[in-house]
Write an enzyme that holds these catalytic residues in place. Sequence first.
Site, PDB file in Angstrom:
ATOM      1  N   GLU A   1      41.617  78.361 -40.899  1.00  0.00           N
ATOM      2  CA  GLU A   1      40.559  78.281 -39.609  1.00  0.00           C
ATOM      3  C   GLU A   1      39.493  78.005 -40.530  1.00  0.00           C
ATOM      4  O   GLU A   1      39.629  76.440 -39.964  1.00  0.00           O
ATOM      5  CB  GLU A   1      39.549  79.641 -39.735  1.00  0.00           C
ATOM      6  CG  GLU A   1      39.734  80.896 -38.916  1.00  0.00           C
ATOM      7  CD  GLU A   1      41.343  81.478 -39.368  1.00  0.00           C
ATOM      8  OE1 GLU A   1      41.768  81.265 -40.689  1.00  0.00           O
ATOM      9  OE2 GLU A   1      41.701  82.677 -38.442  1.00  0.00           O
TER      10      GLU A   1
ATOM     11  N   GLU B   1      38.234  95.837 -45.500  1.00  0.00           N
ATOM     12  CA  GLU B   1      39.167  95.177 -46.255  1.00  0.00           C
ATOM     13  C   GLU B   1      39.510  95.680 -47.632  1.00  0.00           C
ATOM     14  O   GLU B   1      40.857  95.652 -48.512  1.00  0.00           O
ATOM     15  CB  GLU B   1      39.065  93.224 -46.176  1.00  0.00           C
ATOM     16  CG  GLU B   1      39.968  92.933 -46.448  1.00  0.00           C
ATOM     17  CD  GLU B   1      39.341  90.903 -46.477  1.00  0.00           C
ATOM     18  OE1 GLU B   1      38.692  90.592 -47.016  1.00  0.00           O
ATOM     19  OE2 GLU B   1      40.009  90.267 -45.248  1.00  0.00           O
TER      20      GLU B   1
HETATM   21  O1  F6P Z   1      42.032  86.507 -44.396  1.00  0.00           O
HETATM   22  C1  F6P Z   1      41.346  87.532 -45.430  1.00  0.00           C
HETATM   23  C2  F6P Z   1      41.064  86.386 -46.065  1.00  0.00           C
HETATM   24  O2  F6P Z   1      41.686  86.427 -47.314  1.00  0.00           O
HETATM   25  C3  F6P Z   1      39.579  87.036 -47.241  1.00  0.00           C
HETATM   26  O3  F6P Z   1      40.406  87.828 -48.235  1.00  0.00           O
HETATM   27  C4  F6P Z   1      39.298  86.154 -47.089  1.00  0.00           C
HETATM   28  O4  F6P Z   1      37.920  86.080 -47.923  1.00  0.00           O
HETATM   29  C5  F6P Z   1      39.277  84.466 -46.782  1.00  0.00           C
HETATM   30  O5  F6P Z   1      40.495  85.526 -45.567  1.00  0.00           O
HETATM   31  C6  F6P Z   1      39.047  83.514 -46.670  1.00  0.00           C
HETATM   32  O6  F6P Z   1      39.935  82.707 -47.078  1.00  0.00           O
HETATM   33  P1  F6P Z   1      39.469  81.474 -48.512  1.00  0.00           P
HETATM   34  O7  F6P Z   1      38.291  81.929 -48.954  1.00  0.00           O
HETATM   35  O8  F6P Z   1      40.828  81.736 -48.913  1.00  0.00           O
HETATM   36  O9  F6P Z   1      39.526  81.045 -47.599  1.00  0.00           O
END
Ligand code: F6P
Length: 537
Positions: A213, A354
């Site tokens: 994302e 989570e």
């Molecule tokens: O998908 C869960 C997760 O790993 C969360 O624990 C984390 O806060 C989020 O995605 C975002 O991750 P990142 O900061 O590595 O983009």
Amino acid sequence: MNYNLTNTQSWKALEKHFEDIKNVHLKTLFNDDKERGSNLSINKLGIYFDYSKHRINNKTLELLFNLAEELQIDSRKQDMFSGEKINKTEGRAVLHTALRAPKSASILVEGHDIVPDIHEVLNKMAIFSHKIRNKEWKGHTGKNIKNIINIGIGGSDLGPVMAYEALKHFSDRSLNFKFVSNVDGSDFAEAVEGLDAGESLFIISSKTFTTLETMTNAKTARNWFLSQIKDEKAIAKHFVAVSTNEKAVEEFGIDTQNMFGFWDWVGGRYSMTAAIGLSTMIAIGENNYRKMLGGFHLMDEHFKTAPLQQNIPVVMALLGIWYNNFFEAETQAVFPYENYLKRFPAYLQQMTMESNGKQVNMNGDRIDFQSGAIYWGEPGTNGQHSFYQLIHQGTKLIPVDFIGFKKSLNPIGSHQDYLIANMIAQGEALAFGKTKEEVKAEGIADDLVMHKVFEGNKPSSTFFLDELGPENLGKLVAMYEHCVYVQGLIWDINPFDQMGVELGKVLAMKIIPELENNEKVINHDSSTNALINFYKS
Ligand code: F6P
């Protein structure tokens, strides 16, 4: 420490005691102890924590503290502070508390003192924030930065957006803050609608710098920016990164001079006091930000040192276990009577769910009891005109946390009295209800009487503070963090990994190319195939 929770002596004693108390009404408990309201409260760190409206008596408390003692919670909780690799499944220490430790502290990770590193990043954040706030940092075309757009998801979004909303009153109103998290293009499109790229700064926040994302939104931001400012060199003035992954930041094309680092011993959902707080610092300034860290640290120290009976997060955690595992309550509601805390429940959802939404213990064995509760909530009084009906008269037991402040940041007329009167009244109504006799005495028609009865006996905690500000926000967040940790210790699960988010991510990566070609998809189950083919049709 190896144990089977439901076989421990104190658990068995609680099960037995539960049978004795499960039907006792809060009215009886209050009648039995005229000073219960003050006896079952803790007033520390400027937080008045009233836990008297819970379905417990002194025996319950004694047994819950016995459980904490039998499971050695007091000594086991210190393992986090001493940097042990308590996140065993990922082989990592868990040291978000170090992020708010004073400069004079010394905390070792594999023999290396991490406190100077933390303060170096904090200072770098402070210099950068000053430059933006003082309009010293100019965009590529010489304009001041007016728009700060944080791109991140999960812990890299929820902390920043929650803290920005919570502390908006303290923020620089000449700056415009936006938060983009969803991979839905509408999130990005709406955030940048009408913005001048020359006045915009993107903070790409991602611990891993690989999250689909965030990377998708970051690339879109880059394209959007270059569509207005047609010069690659301009990126350096308009894109900064917050990450643990220097290589990926560089590959993305962000100058690592403009990268704010953190470390693998900070979990995503525990990272709002790491550099992930950059947007918060720009919004409220270094001094306020350091006050917020101070609030976190006060709660960290309280949690570390206060005896179990006087330890706010420990008492909260034990009450949570009582409802979750004995009353079988499925959810925990959090209702802030402070509009600025409107994103606080959403922030808590990631932190709590989570962390403690786990099905196996530290050894990988399936647990035979319920783990983390479902957290949810909305600011009061809005919830009162929506879902409170179910809490008052529905058939489900929903423990509630009320959070309120004596002073309003916007004292207008009687608003604050009305707000707080409502918060206090809700706790009272939930606990004591209204009997059939009381309804009848009001002259209500017989056929309506039962509809107007409130059974009461609905539990709640109230957290009452002076005023919402950076320090109190820090205390509140740390309070819930430590509550989650204690519950994880009791259940003997790992609150610091999040393997349950992986499978969906992997499957989405397989489905993406299937959506992008013209072939009929037949390799999934019949439901998934049909959904994919419907989308493509
Ligand atoms: O998908 C869960 C997760 O790993 C969360 O624990 C984390 O806060 C989020 O995605 C975002 O991750 P990142 O900061 O590595 O983009």
